[in-house]
Scaffold this motif. Structure first.
Motif: not given
Lengths: 881, 177
Positions: A575-600
């Motif tokens: 659900a979040n964006g990754w393009s601007k994450l620099p090499v060497g950095r980390c980001r918390y992410g949330v994965m949704l199902g097609e129904d918009g519910m949190v999957f992982d």
């Protein structure tokens, strides 16, 4: 009674002894328990299921519905064994079943007199009362009165084997047709021949499995069979497994399974010594015994001369109107009303091909009026059928069924002709309904000797032919299979695969208490000096909050995502964006199902311009990789990205707490660990004990945290190096329980605990994660649905209260309310102050902060204050430390 | 007697690419990527297994990872290829000795008899409900298994326990003729 003729299977020169209901009896090697009992003049061997009627031996083979006995004693006891299939050995111990106090004087037989009270559907009709009447009165009564042999209560001490086999031709049935087919197939690769019998002579070049019953035929030519490896031997002579389950995959299947001669239906047709005609002949030919001296034959006279030659007096009748006798047939009344004294009846009701395996894989049947049986419809894409099971059966002259008391159709389930007639009158005109209503054909014998008569009667009542009624569905197993054989090697500690981390042995050495997380064994806590869980978890939590702790986090899922489109791919997956994450950095992410519910959820790190490492939850690792592969291959095959699981390549240790950096300074080289050079949510490569490691500043505790990831091959020395370096800082290994407390105080959710497939990111207060600018990602469209915009959705909040509340407790606005507003998802004592706190999903929860709710659990109600879910360091000062 | 041996850890590298890339790439003599499904090629200490239509697994008994990774990266530099060090991912087990196939027939549903499965053949399959890459490495037959590290203890215990049950076996005679 043994006679001089016949007896091809027995060795008359030797005598062996066995016990039946405490009596010691003699038989010959080669006897079955049934033949040995008959040779001793014993016809009464059991009591029937429902009416406790005296029952004898009906057949000579696998189709036996009546003669069920318990073989062996104690934990070795095998209930419901068919006496016709039990090979006699010296010292065999058999007991009759379902009779109390004894086979000859069964008090339960009184229900036989009252059998009009137990008509078809009696379960449905009689016991419509209060549920207490059922559980308190009827059920215990029925369980005691009507039952098969009791299963042993101790664990099965026998060993079982289970093996896969493959062949080009599998022949089931070792009779003349089957043996010919096996020889014919020899030029076309491997041949396996399965036979239930004991004495099938070997065939050159054919793998012969004797004492083996093929009980199931499944898609793609898989046949399951059970081999009785040791059951025929005295316990002292048994070597290896008791039984072996064969899972045979064959290119071609040839069925030569024969046919079963059917009984006739007339009053008292279930009396002991009324038998299937062909069985009477088998007992003479194979076992050298006559089943009676004065035998009435009905339906066929094929064997009459042979029986006479052996010394029996044979009376041939065209039909029987009724049989008479108490514990053995004493006379019959024939169709003309003439009474004949006799001590045995042999009945021939027509032959039904044993089409079970054919039908299990969807083979069709058609009714043959000439032979009065269902014959298989030839289908070249399925198994080939030959011999009797293909319909090549003798023709009997069965007489019409005769109604009257105790005219049995299904012997094992005590279903009478009157029951079939009653069911028809009550509108059960489908054969499947008839079966369920009357239970005909539903016993352990699967109706081998009852289905044809039941179908014929139903058709007669409906004024049609049996072909118009059809058969019920044939399902495996053909004959009962013991659970031991099905489980075989997969028992005890092998009941499910267990997964362990590279540090597992260290945890065991430290006395860790483990919990199962999926198939993983994870340390739950590390008790010291007799600590209970609460004390250990308190100590572990305090160590992390005040000093430093270390957690084995190797079980986290890890997916290597690389290729020129890696960032684009993650942009669609998360659900979040990754393009601007620099090499060497980390980001918390949330994965949704097609129904918009949190999957992982989880952190991803940018390893290189075109390479990410994505962390998943422990339980979802395989599912997330499948999910990503699925979308890559089906939705976005144009994206240049490769996905590889590296879950087990990287072992991980979390070093966390205010002193975490001090510990790492002792052991890590090649990395500037300062907050300025190595900030929160970044990663660096360094070395520990000479091995390359990756350090990630990811915190799941709210404290300053470093995750140390290394090649699993070197995990143990690195883990120990961390422990040694941390010793002077009081480094404390902690388990999943402390981890849960620490993360809950920070409102870090656990997938599957705070979420259940109906929880969207905003419900968890994670709307900040969801990209507003990306054109698309999985679930984006669903997030725009009105349902997900509602202000009264269930939202994550914190709860504080004076006492501990159970996870799962229901929440209401007032103490006496019954409208549920939400539930408690996590509940713990605080890490340091031990004050109870909880996380909960509550309708319109964020609007309720500052109000109170009532939690209901275990019959109690507890007042809770609704708070912000973040209980600890809301500004995040500590984890940035 | 069946023997179940845990072999020393090896260098494991996954190579993911389209087979067409292998045709174009300039591969040295020591790197033979089998194109036939379920085959592996051996050169000295190194085996390369076909693990899927776009998936190869390199197993090198030497500690070859840094050099080999660099070599592969260079060979495939201009192509869309993933070269991933997965040395920690799997443990090597060997099943050998008389009865090895009988034991494997208990653990694995594949037809392990030639010509269906022979020396030089490999398969990604389940062994005792555990995902594994199975290789037949000689005609005795001897098998090598690459099993996920976390499952290795479980699988080894399963195999040892099942092998113990095989010893007094009477019914596992090979096919006659």
């Amino acid at each position: 009674m043994r006679v001089a003729l016949g007896g091809t299977r027995i060795d008359r020169s030797r005598t062996i002894h066995f016990r039946f209901d405490g009596r010691t009896l003699a038989g010959h090697p080669g006897d079955t328990l049934a033949s040995a009992l008959l040779a001793n003049g014993i016809h009464l061997v059991g009591r029937s299921f429902k009416y406790h009627r005296p029952r004898g031996i009906l057949s000579a083979g696998a189709e036996e519905p009546n003669a069920l006995v318990t073989i062996g004693e104690g934990a070795f006891a095998e209930p419901n064994s068919r006496a016709t299939m039990v090979e006699l050995y010296d010292g065999l111990v058999a007991r009759s079943q379902n009779a109390w106090p004894s086979l000859g004087h069964d008090l339960g037989a009184v229900t036989g007199i009252a059998s009009r009270l137990f008509p078809a559907g009696f379960y449905y009709k009689t016991f419509l009362g209060s549920s207490r009447t059922w559980t308190g009165l009827y059920e215990p009564l029925i369980r005691r009165m009507a039952g098969l042999g009791p299963a042993p209560t101790a664990a099965d001490p026998d060993a079982y084997d289970k093996v896969h086999a493959h062949c080009e031709t599998l022949v089931v049935g070792g009779g003349a047709a089957g043996r010919a087919a096996a020889l014919e197939a020899l030029g076309q690769g491997r041949v396996i021949l399965i036979d239930e019998g004991v004495a099938t002579p070997p065939l050159d070049g054919v793998r012969l499995l004797n004492r083996t019953t093929a009980f199931g035929c499944y898609d793609d030519n898989l046949v399951m069979a059970v081999e009785r490896v040791n059951d025929h031997l005295p316990p002292g002579e048994r070597r290896g497994p008791r039984q072996r389950l064969w899972q045979i995959r064959a290119k071609r299947i040839v069925l030569a399974t024969g046919a079963h001669q059917q009984p006739l239906v007339f009053p008292n047709n279930d009396l002991p010594a009324i038998m299937i005609a062909s069985a009477g002949l088998t007992y003479l030919r194979d076992f050298g015994l006559l089943v009676g001296r004065r035998i009435v034959m009905v339906g066929s006279s094929d064997a009459a001369d042979e029986l006479r030659a052996a010394g029996a007096q044979v009376i041939e009748v065209a039909a029987i109107a009724a049989a008479h006798g108490r514990k053995r047939v004493a006379s019959v009344t024939d169709g003309q009303g003439t009474r004949h004294r006799c001590d045995a009846v042999l009945m021939a009701g027509g032959w039904q091909p044993a089409v079970h395996l054919h039908s299990q894989i969807g083979g069709r049947l058609s009714f043959d009026p000439a032979r009065h049986c269902f014959v298989p419809v030839v289908d070249p894409s399925r198994a080939r059928l030959i011999g009797a099971c293909a319909g090549d059966v003798p023709v009997d002259r069965p007489s019409a069924p005769v109604a009257g008391p105790n005219a049995f159709v299904d012997f094992q389930n005590d279903v009478t002709l009157a029951d079939i007639d009653l069911a028809t009158r009550e509108g059960f005109v489908s054969v499947e309904h008839l079966k369920r209503y009357t239970t005909t054909g539903m016993a352990t014998d699967q109706g081998k000797l009852s289905n044809l008569n039941a179908i014929t009667r139903l058709a007669h009542n409906l004024g049609g032919a049996p072909g118009s009624v059809g058969t019920t569905t044939f399902r495996p197993p053909y004959t009962p299979v013991t659970f031991g054989a099905l489980a075989a090697h997969d028992r005890d500690q092998f009941i499910d695969p267990t997964r362990t981390t590279p540090m597992h042995d260290w945890h065991v050495g430290q006395g860790a208490v483990f919990e199962d997380v999926g198939q993983w064994k994870r340390p739950r806590y590390f008790p010291r000096d007799g600590e209970d869980m609460r004390a250990a978890v308190r100590r572990e939590c305090r160590a992390v909050r005040r000093g430093v702790g270390v957690l084995d986090a190797s079980t986290l899922g890890k997916i290597d995502v690389r290729g020129p489109d890696a960032a684009s791919f993650l942009n669609l997956i998360y659900a979040n964006g990754w393009s601007k994450l620099p090499v060497g950095r980390c980001r918390y992410g949330v994965m949704l199902g097609e129904d918009g519910m949190v999957f992982d959820d989880g952190v991803s790190a940018r390893i290189a311009e075109h390479q990410f490492l994505t962390f998943t939850t422990t339980g979802n690792a395989a599912r997330v990789l499948d999910h990503m592969e699925d979308y890559h291959q089906t939705e976005w095959p144009h994206l240049k990205v490769w996905l590889n699981s590296v879950t087990e390549h990287w072992a991980a240790a979390v070093v966390t707490g205010p002193l975490a950096r001090d510990v790492l300074r002792e052991v890590v080289s090649d990395v500037d660990l300062s907050a300025a050079a190595f900030p929160h949510l970044s990663w660096r490569e360094g070395r520990i004990a000479g091995h390359k490691v990756r350090l990630y500043r990811i915190s799941f505790t709210g404290e300053l945290s470093f995750e140390v990831h290394c090649d699993s091959r070197f995990a143990r020395p690195i883990w120990e190096a961390l422990l040694a370096a941390g010793e002077r800082f009081g480094i404390t290994p902690y388990g999943t329980e402390a981890m849960h407390v620490l993360r809950a105080e920070k409102a870090y959710v656990i997938i599957g605990q705070e979420t259940d497939g109906t929880v969207a990111p905003d419900d968890l207060g994670l709307s900040w994660v969801v990209s507003k600018s990306k054109p698309d990602f999985i679930g984006k469209r669903s997030l725009a649905r009105p349902e997900l915009q509602r202000p009264d959705r269930k939202q994550l909040v914190g709860l504080t209260m004076d006492a501990f509340v159970d996870e799962g407790a229901q929440l209401t606005a007032g103490a006496a309310d019954t409208v549920m507003l939400g539930h408690v998802t996590s509940s713990y004592p605080g890490a340091v102050d031990e004050k109870p706190f909880a996380l909960a999903l509550v309708t319109g929860g964020r609007q309720r902060i500052g109000t109170s709710l009532y939690a209901h659990f275990g019959g109690r109600s507890l007042r809770c204050n609704v708070t912000d879910p973040v209980f600890y360091d809301p500004e995040g000062v500590r984890l940035h430390g | 007697m069946v023997e179940i041996t845990r072999l020393p850890d090896a260098t494991l590298i996954t190579v993911r690419c389209s087979p067409a890339v292998l045709d174009k790439a300039d591969l040295p003599a020591g790197l033979i990527f089998p194109r036939d499904a379920n085959r592996f090629a051996t050169v000295e200490t190194r085996r390369i297994l076909w693990a899927g239509p776009d998936d190869w697994m390199i197993v090198d008994e030497r500690d070859a990872a840094p050099d080999l990774l660099a070599v592969l990266e260079e060979i495939f530099a201009t192509h869309h290829v993933a070269v991933v060090d997965v040395s920690g991912n799997r443990v090597r087990l060997r099943v050998s000795g008389r009865g090895a196939r009988e034991l494997m027939n208990r653990a694995c549903a594949l037809d392990l008899e030639p010509p269906s499965f022979a020396t030089g053949h490999c398969a990604a399959t389940f062994v005792a409900r555990t995902q594994a890459l199975v290789m037949q490495v000689d005609d005795t037959p001897c098998y090598e298994l690459l099993v996920r590290r976390s499952f290795a203890s479980y699988l080894a215990d399963w195999l040892v326990t099942a092998a113990r049950g095989l010893e007094p076996l009477t019914g596992a005679q090979p096919f006659p003729g």
